[in-house]
Write an enzyme that holds these catalytic residues in place. Sequence first.
Site, PDB file in Angstrom:
ATOM      1  N   CYS A 133       2.454  42.189  53.186  1.00 49.38           N
ATOM      2  CA  CYS A 133       3.902  42.366  53.171  1.00 49.38           C
ATOM      3  C   CYS A 133       4.179  43.816  53.524  1.00 49.38           C
ATOM      4  O   CYS A 133       3.776  44.724  52.791  1.00 49.38           O
ATOM      5  CB  CYS A 133       4.464  42.019  51.793  1.00 49.38           C
ATOM      6  SG  CYS A 133       6.245  42.234  51.743  1.00 49.38           S
ATOM      7  N   GLY A 134       4.838  44.022  54.660  1.00 47.36           N
ATOM      8  CA  GLY A 134       5.077  45.382  55.141  1.00 47.36           C
ATOM      9  C   GLY A 134       6.052  46.139  54.262  1.00 47.36           C
ATOM     10  O   GLY A 134       5.783  47.268  53.832  1.00 47.36           O
ATOM     11  N   HIS A 135       7.192  45.513  53.967  1.00 43.54           N
ATOM     12  CA  HIS A 135       8.159  46.239  53.125  1.00 43.54           C
ATOM     13  C   HIS A 135       7.560  46.448  51.742  1.00 43.54           C
ATOM     14  O   HIS A 135       7.796  47.468  51.093  1.00 43.54           O
ATOM     15  CB  HIS A 135       9.504  45.489  53.057  1.00 43.54           C
ATOM     16  CG  HIS A 135       9.621  44.540  51.916  1.00 43.54           C
ATOM     17  ND1 HIS A 135       9.299  43.200  51.989  1.00 43.54           N
ATOM     18  CD2 HIS A 135       9.968  44.756  50.623  1.00 43.54           C
ATOM     19  CE1 HIS A 135       9.471  42.640  50.812  1.00 43.54           C
ATOM     20  NE2 HIS A 135       9.883  43.546  49.958  1.00 43.54           N
ATOM     21  N   HIS A 258       7.450  31.725  58.356  1.00 38.00           N
ATOM     22  CA  HIS A 258       8.548  32.661  58.636  1.00 38.00           C
ATOM     23  C   HIS A 258       9.125  32.361  60.028  1.00 38.00           C
ATOM     24  O   HIS A 258       8.363  32.064  60.953  1.00 38.00           O
ATOM     25  CB  HIS A 258       8.059  34.110  58.661  1.00 38.00           C
ATOM     26  CG  HIS A 258       7.545  34.642  57.354  1.00 38.00           C
ATOM     27  ND1 HIS A 258       6.329  34.310  56.826  1.00 38.00           N
ATOM     28  CD2 HIS A 258       8.105  35.533  56.481  1.00 38.00           C
ATOM     29  CE1 HIS A 258       6.145  34.950  55.676  1.00 38.00           C
ATOM     30  NE2 HIS A 258       7.204  35.698  55.445  1.00 38.00           N
ATOM     31  N   ASP A 284      15.019  38.079  54.812  1.00 44.22           N
ATOM     32  CA  ASP A 284      14.544  39.439  54.553  1.00 44.22           C
ATOM     33  C   ASP A 284      15.677  40.427  54.814  1.00 44.22           C
ATOM     34  O   ASP A 284      16.272  40.416  55.889  1.00 44.22           O
ATOM     35  CB  ASP A 284      13.344  39.728  55.474  1.00 44.22           C
ATOM     36  CG  ASP A 284      12.515  40.910  55.010  1.00 44.22           C
ATOM     37  OD1 ASP A 284      13.088  41.810  54.345  1.00 44.22           O
ATOM     38  OD2 ASP A 284      11.309  40.944  55.315  1.00 44.22           O
ATOM     39  N   CYS A 288      11.392  43.437  58.083  1.00 42.32           N
ATOM     40  CA  CYS A 288      10.168  42.668  57.858  1.00 42.32           C
ATOM     41  C   CYS A 288       8.973  43.317  58.574  1.00 42.32           C
ATOM     42  O   CYS A 288       8.845  43.225  59.802  1.00 42.32           O
ATOM     43  CB  CYS A 288      10.324  41.215  58.304  1.00 42.32           C
ATOM     44  SG  CYS A 288       8.953  40.178  57.769  1.00 42.32           S
ATOM     45  N   GLY A 289       8.111  43.919  57.778  1.00 39.39           N
ATOM     46  CA  GLY A 289       6.972  44.650  58.352  1.00 39.39           C
ATOM     47  C   GLY A 289       6.003  43.745  59.082  1.00 39.39           C
ATOM     48  O   GLY A 289       5.560  44.058  60.203  1.00 39.39           O
ATOM     49  N   THR A 290       5.665  42.610  58.472  1.00 39.17           N
ATOM     50  CA  THR A 290       4.719  41.712  59.142  1.00 39.17           C
ATOM     51  C   THR A 290       5.403  41.016  60.323  1.00 39.17           C
ATOM     52  O   THR A 290       4.774  40.765  61.357  1.00 39.17           O
ATOM     53  CB  THR A 290       4.119  40.696  58.152  1.00 39.17           C
ATOM     54  OG1 THR A 290       5.191  40.034  57.450  1.00 39.17           O
ATOM     55  CG2 THR A 290       3.200  41.357  57.146  1.00 39.17           C
TER      56      THR A 290
HETATM   57  O1  PYC Z   1       7.993  43.114  55.151  1.00 37.87           O
HETATM   58  O2  PYC Z   1       6.268  41.915  55.767  1.00 37.87           O
HETATM   59  C1  PYC Z   1       7.341  42.036  55.192  1.00 37.87           C
HETATM   60  C2  PYC Z   1       7.886  40.880  54.478  1.00 37.87           C
HETATM   61  C3  PYC Z   1       7.377  39.625  54.425  1.00 37.87           C
HETATM   62  C4  PYC Z   1       8.244  38.875  53.637  1.00 37.87           C
HETATM   63  C5  PYC Z   1       9.263  39.683  53.229  1.00 37.87           C
HETATM   64  N1  PYC Z   1       9.022  40.909  53.759  1.00 37.87           N
END
Ligand code: PYC
Length: 371
Positions: A133-135, A258, A284, A288-290
């Site tokens: 999870c990036g965030h 997603h 999100d 969303c980092g990923t």
């Molecule tokens: O930031 O990767 C992310 C992420 C995945 C689900 C919610 N945020």
Amino acid sequence: PRGVESLREVERFDFVHKNTRRVGPKESGCCENLRRPSPPHASVPMQSIDVIDSHTGGEPTRLIVSGGPDLGRGPLHERVIRFREEFDHVRRAVTLEPRGSDVLVGGLLCEPHDVSCDVGVIFFNNVDYLGMCGHGAIGLISSLEYQGKIGPGVHAIDTPVGKVTAELAPSGLVSVANVKSFRHAAAVTVDVPGLGSFTGDVAYGGNWFFLVTSLPEGLELPKLRVHDHARWTDMGVRLRAALAANGITGDSGAYIDHVEFFGPPEDPAHDSRNFVLCPGGAFDRSPCGTGTSAKLACLAADGKLAPGALWAQESIIGSVFSCSYQEGSEPGTILPTIAGTAFVSATASLVIDPRDPFRHGFAAAGTGATE
Ligand code: PYC
């Protein structure tokens, strides 16, 4: 005094409690009933889980810093199986109502298995566990800094899908060098009953994504506005169901949980705005980092973004991740870097009262988390 007990202890207590009459305040008259009960059941052992809440571009992360389950010392992809099988009630207690919400992503801070890492983390949400999870990784770093455990510099994090590193700058900006990302399939068309034909790419950025590149005829390129979130959520949920129904998956049949829509940015200084539907039905609030890692993999595959060039991804609420990539060692793969800022919003002890029928959370009907 209230005891802080292990999970096993609480489960044992459940049994004892179910078979024991509850002793409450004396009910002798109306004034007695209005009186505040004496210290709530002082002899009952409560479980307590210490958390730090943060948000990254509006998207919340709740990091368990103590009181969480002990999953042993194995590789994190094995520990996550144990978490799901033996301690899923902890995930639910932390993320679901009444303590959490569909939007919340949880993280269990743990010892790394990879000895080159400083910490380990397992992320989870209202319905299941996340690869990365990036965030959340940005929130983790800011939470550890808030605790005084780390300072500016590079910190390595073990996750169920591999090692990531995060560089904390003195300004608070966190740059996450994410796991290897790639496009799995390009220009996949799927018919969504009642909506029409969507085209998009299937890509991996630590989780699996369907990145919509064209909408059914008659639906114009979206202006992504947060007040339209119900429309995009509905479309994303139906599209995701159609992907599954048509056998469209990630590698080795991986479920695509997603869905991302893209539109023009509000701020012309940015490159794109997105709406990301998360596995449990929430969207999100961050870019969303990923998901942005998956987007970079698609841009790279299409020759639309050069290695090292910056990509500013705006979220549906206008928060921004500044991103770039390097080519990966395997052809067609990239190593993305996602930079953003998180702020700590609370530190708390979650209390799990063994007498509370909703102590392990509940999923309100109609939300993505309905079980
Ligand atoms: O930031 O990767 C992310 C992420 C995945 C689900 C919610 N945020």
